[in-house]
Scaffold this motif. Structure first.
Motif, short mmCIF file in Angstrom:
data_model
loop_
_atom_site.label_atom_id
_atom_site.label_comp_id
_atom_site.label_asym_id
_atom_site.label_seq_id
_atom_site.Cartn_x
_atom_site.Cartn_y
_atom_site.Cartn_z
N GLY A 161 4.10 5.68 -5.46
CA GLY A 161 4.29 5.57 -6.90
C GLY A 161 3.30 6.47 -7.64
O GLY A 161 3.68 7.20 -8.57
N GLN A 162 2.04 6.44 -7.21
CA GLN A 162 1.02 7.29 -7.84
C GLN A 162 1.37 8.76 -7.69
O GLN A 162 1.26 9.54 -8.63
N MET A 163 1.80 9.12 -6.48
CA MET A 163 2.14 10.50 -6.21
C MET A 163 3.29 10.98 -7.09
O MET A 163 3.26 12.08 -7.64
N SER A 168 2.53 1.76 -3.40
CA SER A 168 1.54 2.05 -4.43
C SER A 168 1.12 3.52 -4.34
O SER A 168 1.06 4.24 -5.35
N PHE A 169 0.89 3.98 -3.13
CA PHE A 169 0.54 5.38 -2.87
C PHE A 169 1.65 6.31 -3.36
O PHE A 169 1.41 7.29 -4.08
N HIS A 213 0.82 -1.22 0.00
CA HIS A 213 0.00 0.00 0.00
C HIS A 213 0.86 1.27 0.00
O HIS A 213 0.57 2.21 -0.74
N GLU A 216 4.24 9.68 -10.00
CA GLU A 216 3.78 9.75 -11.39
C GLU A 216 3.05 11.06 -11.64
O GLU A 216 3.23 11.71 -12.68
N GLU A 217 2.24 11.48 -10.67
CA GLU A 217 1.52 12.77 -10.81
C GLU A 217 2.50 13.93 -10.89
O GLU A 217 2.20 14.96 -11.49
N ARG A 218 3.66 13.77 -10.27
CA ARG A 218 4.67 14.83 -10.33
C ARG A 218 5.54 14.72 -11.58
O ARG A 218 6.55 15.40 -11.69
N ARG A 219 5.15 13.87 -12.49
CA ARG A 219 5.78 13.77 -13.81
C ARG A 219 7.27 13.42 -13.76
O ARG A 219 8.08 14.08 -14.39
N VAL A 250 2.75 -4.24 -6.70
CA VAL A 250 3.67 -3.14 -6.99
C VAL A 250 4.97 -3.75 -7.50
O VAL A 250 5.48 -4.70 -6.91
#
Ligand code: IMP
Ligand code: MG
Length: 181
Positions: free
Chosen positions: A119-121, A116-117, A113, A123-126, A146
């Motif tokens: 990683g998403q964050m 995964s959290f 968890h 990715e959002e920061r490019r 993951v």
């Protein structure tokens, strides 16, 4: 030495699963591999606090390529042995990571968890690329898939302490990984 948990139960250090020598030689191998994979890329190694801080410190001293380090702390709402899934950032990165090659340095991947959290964050920061390096992997406990690109050791489904990993903030300083009884 015994530590008494909040619920009154006491715990103690059990058998050593991974010795200091085994950790040292595996950390050297991982550092060599990362140095080969990331030559010329100036990656940012992000240590997931607090469990990843000793691993990061040893790993970077074995690396042979330019790189930067940063730290992030997430809290997952779990108390001692208990598990739950709510995760929040308690200490964020100090730099802009957009368009950077990122390696998350984690002490142990359990349910997946937290990673995964994170990683998403990221990715959002490019970020340009993202890989995960974990000293320990408990694959039998995974609840979210993951990808873990660099793994030090697989461990069974037991609670382990040492080399950065704690039980109620204790035992991080052990030079080896031991089972907690
Ligand atoms: P997860 O992958 O989101 O379940 O979270 C992993 C985090 O839980 C780690 O970074 C540790 O802080 C903690 N954790 C999971 N298993 C253990 C263990 O066996 N010993 C110590 N901490 C653990
Ligand atoms: Mg902990």
């Amino acid at each position: 030495m015994e530590v008494t948990g909040r619920k009154g139960s006491s715990v103690q250090i059990g058998r050593v699963l991974i010795t200091q020598e085994e950790i040292d030689s595996r950390v050297r191998e991982l550092a060599d591999q990362i140095s080969a994979d990331y030559a010329e890329k100036n990656p940012v190694l992000i240590s997931l606090l607090k469990g990843g801080f000793i691993f990061l410190a040893d790993l970077v001293r074995r690396m042979t390529i330019p790189h930067e380090v940063d730290f992030i702390a997430v809290r997952s709402y779990r108390d001692g042995f208990a598990r739950s899934e709510r995760i929040e950032i308690v200490n964020d990165l100090k730099r802009n990571v957009s368009d950077r090659d990122i390696i998350i340095i984690d002490g142990i991947v359990d349910t997946g968890h937290s990673l995964s959290f994170l990683g998403q964050m990221l990715e959002e920061r490019r970020v340009r690329s993202l890989r995960v390096c974990a000293l320990l992997d408990k694959p039998s406990c995974r609840e979210i898939a993951v990808p873990v690109d660099y793994i030090g050791f697989k461990v069974p489904d037991v609670f382990v302490v040492g080399y950065g990993l704690d039980f109620m903030e204790r035992y991080r300083n052990l030079a080896y990984i031991a089972e907690l009884l």
